[in-house]
Write a protein that holds these residues in place. Sequence first.
Motif, PDB file in Angstrom:
ATOM      1  N   TRP A  36      -7.569 -16.152   7.307  1.00  0.00           N
ATOM      2  CA  TRP A  36      -7.887 -14.896   6.481  1.00  0.00           C
ATOM      3  C   TRP A  36      -8.145 -15.439   5.036  1.00  0.00           C
ATOM      4  O   TRP A  36      -8.886 -14.596   4.274  1.00  0.00           O
ATOM      5  N   ILE A  41     -11.091  -9.598   2.901  1.00  0.00           N
ATOM      6  CA  ILE A  41     -10.424  -8.688   3.617  1.00  0.00           C
ATOM      7  C   ILE A  41     -10.662  -7.166   3.132  1.00  0.00           C
ATOM      8  O   ILE A  41     -10.765  -6.541   4.207  1.00  0.00           O
ATOM      9  N   PRO A  42     -10.758  -6.943   2.087  1.00  0.00           N
ATOM     10  CA  PRO A  42     -11.403  -5.396   1.792  1.00  0.00           C
ATOM     11  C   PRO A  42     -12.528  -5.144   2.582  1.00  0.00           C
ATOM     12  O   PRO A  42     -12.776  -3.935   3.082  1.00  0.00           O
ATOM     13  N   ALA A  45     -11.889  -4.836   6.256  1.00  0.00           N
ATOM     14  CA  ALA A  45     -11.197  -3.256   6.522  1.00  0.00           C
ATOM     15  C   ALA A  45     -12.101  -2.176   6.405  1.00  0.00           C
ATOM     16  O   ALA A  45     -12.123  -1.277   7.373  1.00  0.00           O
ATOM     17  N   GLU A  84       1.246  -9.650   3.756  1.00  0.00           N
ATOM     18  CA  GLU A  84       0.519  -8.721   3.146  1.00  0.00           C
ATOM     19  C   GLU A  84      -1.043  -8.369   3.658  1.00  0.00           C
ATOM     20  O   GLU A  84      -1.641  -7.445   3.473  1.00  0.00           O
ATOM     21  N   THR A  85      -1.568  -9.474   4.002  1.00  0.00           N
ATOM     22  CA  THR A  85      -2.982  -9.392   4.695  1.00  0.00           C
ATOM     23  C   THR A  85      -3.078  -8.429   5.813  1.00  0.00           C
ATOM     24  O   THR A  85      -3.802  -7.603   5.832  1.00  0.00           O
ATOM     25  N   ALA A  87      -0.955  -6.004   6.518  1.00  0.00           N
ATOM     26  CA  ALA A  87      -0.823  -4.559   6.257  1.00  0.00           C
ATOM     27  C   ALA A  87      -2.124  -4.097   5.519  1.00  0.00           C
ATOM     28  O   ALA A  87      -2.278  -2.621   5.573  1.00  0.00           O
ATOM     29  N   SER A  88      -3.084  -4.658   5.023  1.00  0.00           N
ATOM     30  CA  SER A  88      -4.234  -4.109   4.518  1.00  0.00           C
ATOM     31  C   SER A  88      -5.248  -3.918   5.477  1.00  0.00           C
ATOM     32  O   SER A  88      -6.239  -3.259   5.334  1.00  0.00           O
TER      33      SER A  88
END
Length: 88
Positions: A36, A41-42, A45, A84-85, A87-88
């Motif tokens: 990751w 990541i944003p 997502a 944390e990743t 969870a996003s």
Amino acid sequence: MKPVICFEMLFPELHPPEKIRRIAGQGFECVEFWGWRDKNIPALAATCSQEGVRVVNFSGHRRGSLVAEQTHDLFLQDLQGGIETAAS
């Protein structure tokens, strides 16, 4: 049970969000990928949300070891980053 597509090796000329769009366009709803840290990541997502695709797996463990006591702290830090990743 639904099939899961690992996008890492598919469409090597494309960035991950575009890979997800292509995969979704073929009717798949679940993807996975390797690490990751090298991904936006944003953006992933947002693309998954737009395309109705879920990330169901990624490789979170890359640093440290549960076996080698001298790297336990590094392992736990890496694990926290993966959590944390996810969870996003």
